[in-house]
Scaffold this active site. Structure first.
Site, PDB file in Angstrom:
ATOM      1  N   HIS A  95      -2.221 -10.456  11.301  1.00 27.69           N
ATOM      2  CA  HIS A  95      -2.566  -9.837  12.595  1.00 27.69           C
ATOM      3  C   HIS A  95      -3.887 -10.280  13.225  1.00 27.69           C
ATOM      4  O   HIS A  95      -4.816  -9.505  13.405  1.00 27.69           O
ATOM      5  CB  HIS A  95      -2.550  -8.301  12.489  1.00 27.69           C
ATOM      6  CG  HIS A  95      -3.147  -7.719  11.244  1.00 27.69           C
ATOM      7  ND1 HIS A  95      -4.438  -7.944  10.852  1.00 27.69           N
ATOM      8  CD2 HIS A  95      -2.606  -6.906  10.297  1.00 27.69           C
ATOM      9  CE1 HIS A  95      -4.664  -7.291   9.724  1.00 27.69           C
ATOM     10  NE2 HIS A  95      -3.582  -6.665   9.357  1.00 27.69           N
TER      11      HIS A  95
ATOM     12  N   ASP B 147      -3.705  -5.590   1.709  1.00 26.76           N
ATOM     13  CA  ASP B 147      -3.696  -5.278   3.150  1.00 26.76           C
ATOM     14  C   ASP B 147      -4.322  -3.923   3.440  1.00 26.76           C
ATOM     15  O   ASP B 147      -3.988  -2.923   2.816  1.00 26.76           O
ATOM     16  CB  ASP B 147      -2.253  -5.284   3.674  1.00 26.76           C
ATOM     17  CG  ASP B 147      -2.202  -5.038   5.172  1.00 26.76           C
ATOM     18  OD1 ASP B 147      -2.976  -5.684   5.884  1.00 26.76           O
ATOM     19  OD2 ASP B 147      -1.410  -4.190   5.604  1.00 26.76           O
TER      20      ASP B 147
ATOM     21  N   ASP C   7       3.529  -5.840  11.938  1.00 24.91           N
ATOM     22  CA  ASP C   7       2.632  -4.861  11.310  1.00 24.91           C
ATOM     23  C   ASP C   7       3.182  -3.447  11.499  1.00 24.91           C
ATOM     24  O   ASP C   7       2.455  -2.513  11.857  1.00 24.91           O
ATOM     25  CB  ASP C   7       1.201  -4.984  11.833  1.00 24.91           C
ATOM     26  CG  ASP C   7       0.196  -4.235  10.947  1.00 24.91           C
ATOM     27  OD1 ASP C   7       0.612  -3.675   9.901  1.00 24.91           O
ATOM     28  OD2 ASP C   7      -1.002  -4.213  11.295  1.00 24.91           O
TER      29      ASP C   7
ATOM     30  N   ASN D 208       0.817  -1.224   0.000  1.00 24.63           N
ATOM     31  CA  ASN D 208       0.000   0.000   0.000  1.00 24.63           C
ATOM     32  C   ASN D 208       0.849   1.272   0.000  1.00 24.63           C
ATOM     33  O   ASN D 208       0.702   2.146   0.845  1.00 24.63           O
ATOM     34  CB  ASN D 208      -0.988  -0.001   1.167  1.00 24.63           C
ATOM     35  CG  ASN D 208      -0.313  -0.014   2.525  1.00 24.63           C
ATOM     36  OD1 ASN D 208       0.832  -0.411   2.644  1.00 24.63           O
ATOM     37  ND2 ASN D 208      -1.019   0.451   3.537  1.00 24.63           N
TER      38      ASN D 208
END
Lengths: 424, 312
Positions: free
Chosen positions: A234, A154, A307, A96
């Site tokens: 996650h 994501d 993350d 991203n």
């Protein structure tokens, strides 16, 4: 010129757990010898690792590097320096960026930039759909040729179940896993923290556990339908852990990760509208935290990923509901995870599996300490007691809830390709 | 007794004795508004900024009136007249206001916790005039003042709160305050409007409006905010009124001398019927009157009372 890592305990589950010296020549592991063996002592540079632990290089498979496009939050360089300091010899970068890593040009840019730097390695994940917009498949094969190791949208979960099915089938044909950020956006409904008593008290709109688990369950079913490999990112809820546990019992082709904050903090820790406690998925309840730890213990949760989501003051020094989700994690992941060992939840071997071996397996990297293998190694000092201080981070961003946290155990040295990229 | 707080951010952070002090002070202020010349010089030379990022008529007017009756200079800033529309962050706006040395900043904001955010960054006193769905302390305090005035006490009263608890900052502050002052609070709403763990604030959830009202000393009706909710929390106003509206028949279940309250603005015929709204039991307009006195007390306590010699 050789390097000898001397006096450490070498832990490579299924291979070693012993006091050994490792001799590195050029970029390869040349030999693993008994500490008394002093045969090849000429022209050797010694790294004194007495009392330390040497493990296969740690791999963080969930990292936002932000470059290209958001260089004010993190660059590939600062992100990789943070990775090296955190003990990670390799990371998997999320797509991203701006532009999105949905084509081979962006993939090559990231890989070339990382190669120039010669720090930790980057294995990029590519987008599933063009622009991660959830409409048309991206050129996944082309990106695979350029070097992606996984696919994910994501942060923008694929709402369209049929498109998700086809993406899974397509990636199965290419033999790469899909990483799933499981979130039903309509159930999350613009919430900013876990739905529960703390959110009610603060007047913050909540995100229910079901927003995550409903998508976990959907994608378990789609993995069963297609036979494709799904990796859940996650995981934060007890219901997700249970759904994955049951699916694994049936032999479904899935793996999953959790992040250190989900086994360290709960929504009760989110006080005073501190936006460093805002991440997605949100910090959950005590029971969820317990279930995540249990999932790590019984192997339902395969690996730990940080993350790492750098944000600047612009995104974080604002009203809680307007703040960006996410915290940095590369430089806190290992110390926070070592607490699981100190608390007796995991053995050191378990931890090495979850932070080095299993992440490697997921993205197809052979991560063993054997002669002839590439020398990607992490040396850990289990006894270093320190207070986490964001001001010392190599990362460009300091958005962490762990400032002031007392920790024990940290990276002593990180070696990539036979070269020391970080040492304390 | 002195009031030691810099800011009034929520009810949760006020001790019972501080609430009592505020209510006592407000009671004393009330008389000023009944004089022919409704102005005292207490806060002359003090500057109060009314920063309303979210639309408000009555709360803003009430704060403004309170400031003027104490001779403070009040300056209004709304979202459209501030640089927020130009993309300035809340902290930057607050720091710019700070640079002009106001004594008090009154903030109304759509984000929960916004007043807490700026209170940490500015040296002026910050009064929360409603933040998101979190808190509306001046409203809860004026509600307590009105109840105490009517009933002589708060402790031991049965107080019912009915309506959209989930999206109501008034409800959260009222529940916290009433229970802190010793009342027994029961709430009632469609389950779509009851947030998880609300009992922890100090109330119990009644299964129906009838059981909620039974034996009540005070009934607080909350506004159904149609504009916020679309049709996902309840189907129609008609059905809402049928299930949760306060009407004469239901009122009979409460104590004879029950008082009816509403933070306004009312949707007549939805959460409250006309005859109840206008009945003898209704103290809805007295709430508004008390609102001015209460806000005068808040200004006095944070900007004048404790730091100047003219208090007892």
């Amino acid at each position: 010129m050789r390097i000898r890592i001397k006096g450490a305990r070498v832990i490579d589950p299924g291979n070693f757990d012993d006091k050994k010296d490792i001799i590195i020549k050029n970029h390869l592991i040349e030999a693993i010898v008994d500490p008394e063996d002093n045969k090849s002592s000429i022209d050797v540079e010694t790294i004194d690792a007495k009392g330390m632990i040497v493990v296969p290089g740690l791999i963080d498979i969930h990292v936002h590097l932000r470059e290209p496009g958001h260089e004010y939050k993190e660059t590939i360089e600062t992100g990789l320096k943070a990775a090296a300091r955190g003990g990670f010899t390799a990371i998997c970068s999320m797509p991203n960026t701006n532009p999105v890593n949905d084509n081979s040009q962006v993939t090559k840019f990231i890989i070339n930039r990382a190669n120039e730097l010669g720090l930790s390695r980057v294995y990029p994940a590519g987008a599933i759909t063009q622009g991660s917009a959830g409409r048309t498949l991206a050129e996944i094969y082309d990106m695979k040729k350029a070097g992606i190791v996984a696919c994910t949208d994501d942060g923008k979960p694929l709402e369209n179940s049929n498109l998700m099915r086809r993406a899974l089938e397509y990636c199965k044909g290419l033999n790469i896993p899909i990483l799933v950020h499981a979130e039903d956006m309509s159930l999350a409904d613009g919430g900013s923290m876990n739905e529960g008593p703390p959110a009610t008290l603060l007047g913050i709109k909540g995100i229910p556990n079901a927003a995550e688990t409903i998508m976990v369950v959907r994608d378990i079913l789609l993995s069963e339908l297609t036979g494709a490999q799904v990796h859940f990112c996650h995981i934060s809820t007890k219901e997700s852990v249970e759904a994955i546990r049951q699916a694994k019992k049936r032999g479904v082709n899935i793996t999953c990760e959790t992040a250190p904050h989900y086994f360290t903090l709960t929504d009760e820790d989110a006080k005073d509208y501190n936006t460093n406690f805002k991440m997605n998925p949100p910090l959950r309840s005590k029971e969820d935290k317990k279930a995540v730890i249990q999932g790590l213990i019984d192997g339902t949760i395969d690996l730990i990923a940080s993350d790492h989501a750098p944000h600047s003051k612009i995104e974080k020094d604002v009203e809680f509901d307007r703040a960006a989700f996410g915290i940095v994690g590369l430089e806190t992941s290992l110390p926070l995870s070592l607490k699981l060992v100190r608390d007796g939840f995991l053995s050191m071997q378990d931890l090495v599996n979850k932070m080095a071996k299993n992440p490697g397996k997921l993205i197809g990297i052979k991560n063993d300490i054997n002669p002839g293998n590439i020398a990607d190694l992490t040396i850990i000092d289990l006894d270093e007691s320190f207070e986490i201080n964001p001001e010392t981070f190599k990362s460009k961003s300091i958005n962490t809830p762990f400032g002031g946290f007392k920790a024990r155990g940290n990276t002593f040295l990180t070696m990539v390709n036979g070269k020391v990229v970080y040492s304390r | 007794m002195r009031f030691g707080k810099k800011d009034i951010l929520d009810i949760k952070s006020l001790e019972a004795h501080e609430i009592s002090l505020i209510l006592d002070t407000a009671q004393g202020m009330k008389e000023i508004s009944e004089r022919p010349v409704k102005k005292v010089p207490t806060l002359r030379g003090k500057t109060i900024v009314l920063f309303f990022q979210e639309p408000s008529t009555r709360t803003k007017l009430s704060f403004d009136t309170a400031a003027k009756r104490l001779s403070a200079d009040s300056i209004s800033l709304s979202k459209s007249s501030s640089s927020i529309v130009k993309g300035e962050t809340l902290i930057d706006t607050a720091k710019n206001l700070e640079a002009m040395n106001p004594d008090v900043i009154v903030l109304r904001h759509s984000s929960s916790g916004a007043p807490h955010l700026i209170a940490r960054r500015v040296s002026s006193s910050v009064i929360n005039a409603g933040d998101g769905i979190h808190a509306h302390p001046s409203q809860a305090l004026l509600d307590m003042m009105s109840i105490r005035e009517k009933k002589g006490k708060i402790k031991g009263l049965n107080i019912s709160i009915i309506g959209d608890i989930a999206h109501s900052r008034v409800a959260r502050s009222d529940i916290t305050g009433f229970s802190k002052m010793g009342a027994s609070v029961s709430i009632c709403a469609p389950p779509t409007m009851i947030p998880m763990g609300i009992e922890n604030l100090g109330c119990r959830i009644s299964p129906s409006i009838e059981t909620c009202i039974e034996g009540a000393d005070v009934i607080m009706m909350l506004r159904i905010q149609k504009e916020r909710q679309g049709n996902i929390l309840f189907p129609t106003e008609r059905e809402y009124a049928d299930l949760f509206g306060l009407n004469k028949a239901r009122l009979g279940l409460a104590k004879k001398d029950v008082v009816i309250m509403h933070p306004g603005p009312m949707n007549r015929g939805v959460e409250i019927s006309n005859d109840v709204a206008d009945s003898e039991n209704s103290i809805i307009l007295e709430q508004v009157t008390n609102g001015v006195a209460l806000r005068m007390a808040l200004f006095y306590l944070v900007a004048g009372g404790s730091r100047h010699a003219d208090s007892d």
